[in-house]
Design an enzyme around this catalytic site. Sequence first.
Site, mmCIF file in Angstrom:
data_model
loop_
_atom_site.group_PDB
_atom_site.id
_atom_site.type_symbol
_atom_site.label_atom_id
_atom_site.label_comp_id
_atom_site.label_asym_id
_atom_site.label_seq_id
_atom_site.Cartn_x
_atom_site.Cartn_y
_atom_site.Cartn_z
ATOM 1 N N ARG A 61 17.220 -24.073 -49.442
ATOM 2 C CA ARG A 61 16.645 -23.666 -50.401
ATOM 3 C C ARG A 61 16.152 -25.148 -51.001
ATOM 4 N NH1 ARG A 61 16.133 -18.738 -54.149
ATOM 5 N NH2 ARG A 61 18.261 -19.914 -55.629
ATOM 6 N N SER A 89 27.303 -26.085 -54.276
ATOM 7 C CA SER A 89 27.852 -25.036 -54.292
ATOM 8 C C SER A 89 29.714 -24.961 -53.876
ATOM 9 C CB SER A 89 27.350 -23.314 -53.914
ATOM 10 O OG SER A 89 26.361 -23.593 -54.197
ATOM 11 N N ASP A 140 26.495 -23.385 -57.970
ATOM 12 C CA ASP A 140 25.255 -22.366 -58.141
ATOM 13 C C ASP A 140 26.213 -21.314 -59.457
ATOM 14 O OD1 ASP A 140 28.045 -21.476 -56.727
ATOM 15 O OD2 ASP A 140 26.998 -20.954 -55.057
#
Length: 922
Positions: free
Chosen positions: A531, A595, A649
């Site tokens: 993203r 992450s 994250d």
Amino acid sequence: MVTAVAQRLLSQRKQVDDTLAHFSLNRDQLRVVRDKMRVELERGLRKDSHSSASVKMLPAFVFQTPDGTERGKYLALDLGGTNFRVLVVKIRSGIRKSVRMYNKIYAIPHEIMQGTGEELFDHIVHCISDFLDYMGMKNTRLPLGFTFSFPCRQTGIDKGSLVSWTKGFKATDCEDHDVVDMLRDAIKRRNEFDLDIVAVVNDTVGTMMTCAYEDSKCEIGLIAGTGSNVCYMEDMRNIETVEGDEGQMCVNTEWGGFGENGCIEDIRTKFDREVDEGSLNSGKQRFEKMTSGMYLGEIVRQILIDLTKRGLLFRGRITEPLKTRGIFETKFLSQIERFISTYTLIIALMHLQSLGSTCDDSIIVKEVCGAVSHRAAQLCGAGMAAIVEKIRENRGLEHLEITVGVDGTLYKLHPHFSRVLKDTVRDLAPKCTVSFVLSEDGSGKGAALITAVARRYCGGAQQQYLYSMRFSDETLLEIMSRFRRELEKGLSQDTNPTATVKMLPTFVRSIPDGTEKGDFIALDLGGSNFRILRVKVSHEKKQTVQMETEIYDTPEDIIHGSGTRLFDHVAECLGDFMEKHKIKDKKLPVGFTFSFPCAQTKLDEGILLTWTKRFKASGVEGMDVVKLLNKAIKKRGVRFTDIMAVVNDTVGTMMTCGFDDHRCEVGIIIGTGTNACYMEEMRHIELVEGDEGRMCINTEWGAFGDDGMLEDIRTDFDRDIDRGSLNPGKQLFEKMVSGMYMGELVRLILVKMAREGLLFEGRITPELLTKGKFETKHISAIEKSKEGLSKAKEILARLGVEPSADDCIAVQHVCAIVSFRSASLVAATLAAILTRLKDNKHVPRLKTTVGIDGSLYKMHPQYARRLHKTVRRLVPECDVRFLLSESGSGKGAAMVTAWAYRLADQTRSQTFNSGMSSVTPI
């Protein structure tokens, strides 16, 4: 001429025969037993003699047997031994008449069996709570039937006072107390759920009701197992201890007490008396001690000791095992009497009892076992003959046809018990044709049927695989303690290298304070979807956040390719994003949510320690991912301000929630992966310099257990998943709790159950055997309360399975247990972090907020509730608010970048001001 040796052998043989002759009951003796039992039955029914009767004839307040119209969903409890069961029973009527059951077995520890009544019933309610949780039925008020397999004096279907404990129970403050009231009081003390307790029943009554559901002629229930008891349908006019003359009522005879008044002393032996005197309830339950599985093995042992002392067995040598009470179990009788070969019997005896036995010894032992079990079956048969004769006379019949529902290991497993019992009944009650039908779970199904009959309104086997996935609070507290130790190990400079929980400093030193503003780019790489976000934080009337997002696929060949290809792909996506959003000429600060476990020495540097989540891009582990990304972006020619921060994250989740709630100091991800971070005191972080203030620590708790610390709670299914993963031996905790693996865990369990014939009629399709075909999102769909079963059918059909309704319910049950285990384990590790925060702050009560994100937490219908409740139960001294993150990995990265940008701006301003102050005025 008979030799001296032969004479000695004959003498020994006679002594053995004489000893066993006391156990041989002839027809006349059995008739006497039958007639005495009949007398005691009548005395128990009469009001004037009931109090002194040895057979108590307790009214059960069950007025009729099932008629096939029963239907509905019921909860059943089964307490009658060292194990306690909780069941959900679903009864369907009509053409598709059926009974479906789902149960869980809980142990009753010895100290609770012999502790206080309050402790016993609190334990029972704890088990019920646990069962309702994993069945997702906490908020459903179900009618309940309580199978309480001890003598109770009932004044109603839902009122029963314990007469006396049997079967090794000795809990105080229970006898003469209403067990239903004690159960209700314990439910109130727990204050978590409510139940409609409709009936308290005996297991014998449940056995009768279960068989009557299939055979309308069944009006008698017999238990011949650990205990011994009978119930039957008596005419109300004969039951003087309750009001009313019309119809029938089931009477629980409690015939185990037969003989307590001395009426069968003539057939009791010295061995029976020795067993009685050594029992917990000397003088009571004398008939049961001659007929039930709890005592037959001990009678045999006493006989063997007697014969050995007299030099008639084992060469007169009594071994230590033979001296031990309870060592000769009743199951040995069944095994020994099943042997045909004397040789195999000797081997068995030597193995079980360390006895130096001869062929003659083995024959004698077999005869002893046979004599004891034969007498037990005859006595039960004599008692049964008294009952069927009474029923025949009640009805004024010349001939009675009736069915007895039977349950109990002695009847089921002993090779001769059932035959001797039936022969005795036939001989002593010739005017009765008695059929015996084995009960199917009388104590569970029967309790539900009794409840259904009482209300009369219209409206498994898989536990062997799933029991180990359910954790008591004690186990969770132990896991919590272990994780707390790992946190401390990871923070210490000396032990960090060997710690599984790496406790990585993030160099994020505060949560948002409300002054953040600006225009930022956030990159989010943590799974197969990548993203990119544009995040605008503004201060007009109030602080607001606006986000624009694009999602890009990360193909498998890139995930498993080279690091250069991976970061070139990221840079290409970034270029596309800036083109689409018309910002390619703007130099915006960038935050990078990466992450995966990284070691950081500053906010804008991250050394990848190891890939997780199926990523395997080469040439990245041990490298600074910020440098790799900068290199790829410059090669692409994208204009941008230097990457200000690389964050996990989990940290992003905490920062996002911290923007809305300044008390947020913990972040958790429960989705494809799982992790946690929290604000730790700098003085405890030995890996970085400085003692002032706090810093966010990325725990990387997915690796908890990589050192073997969780082996005692891992299952074979967990090990199979680990072996088949890309990183075997690593991230073991994550593989037990995260969304990436839960679907596969369920699939492995279903395959195992199908192979055992417990599901899908034993059929296994190629799709079911295919790894990854059962996804975690399927678990969430199947556990939905209203449409879950239809979803289960739909999902299983896509796997090539044609499931029955029972299959769908069983699969739903498997999903519930797997997801509940995940929530419980996450709760235990989170609880450890909360207690550490509490201790750091030196406060008696912690008030804090946990920011949380992840598809498993958000999409699963029960997960959040289970997690919250378990945390609050494990750490009652903490007031925890759970705050769902809004795009934590994107918005959170922007928040960290905003904080870093503000810090850099302050530093530049201070440097400028410092420089200006050093300029000499003209």
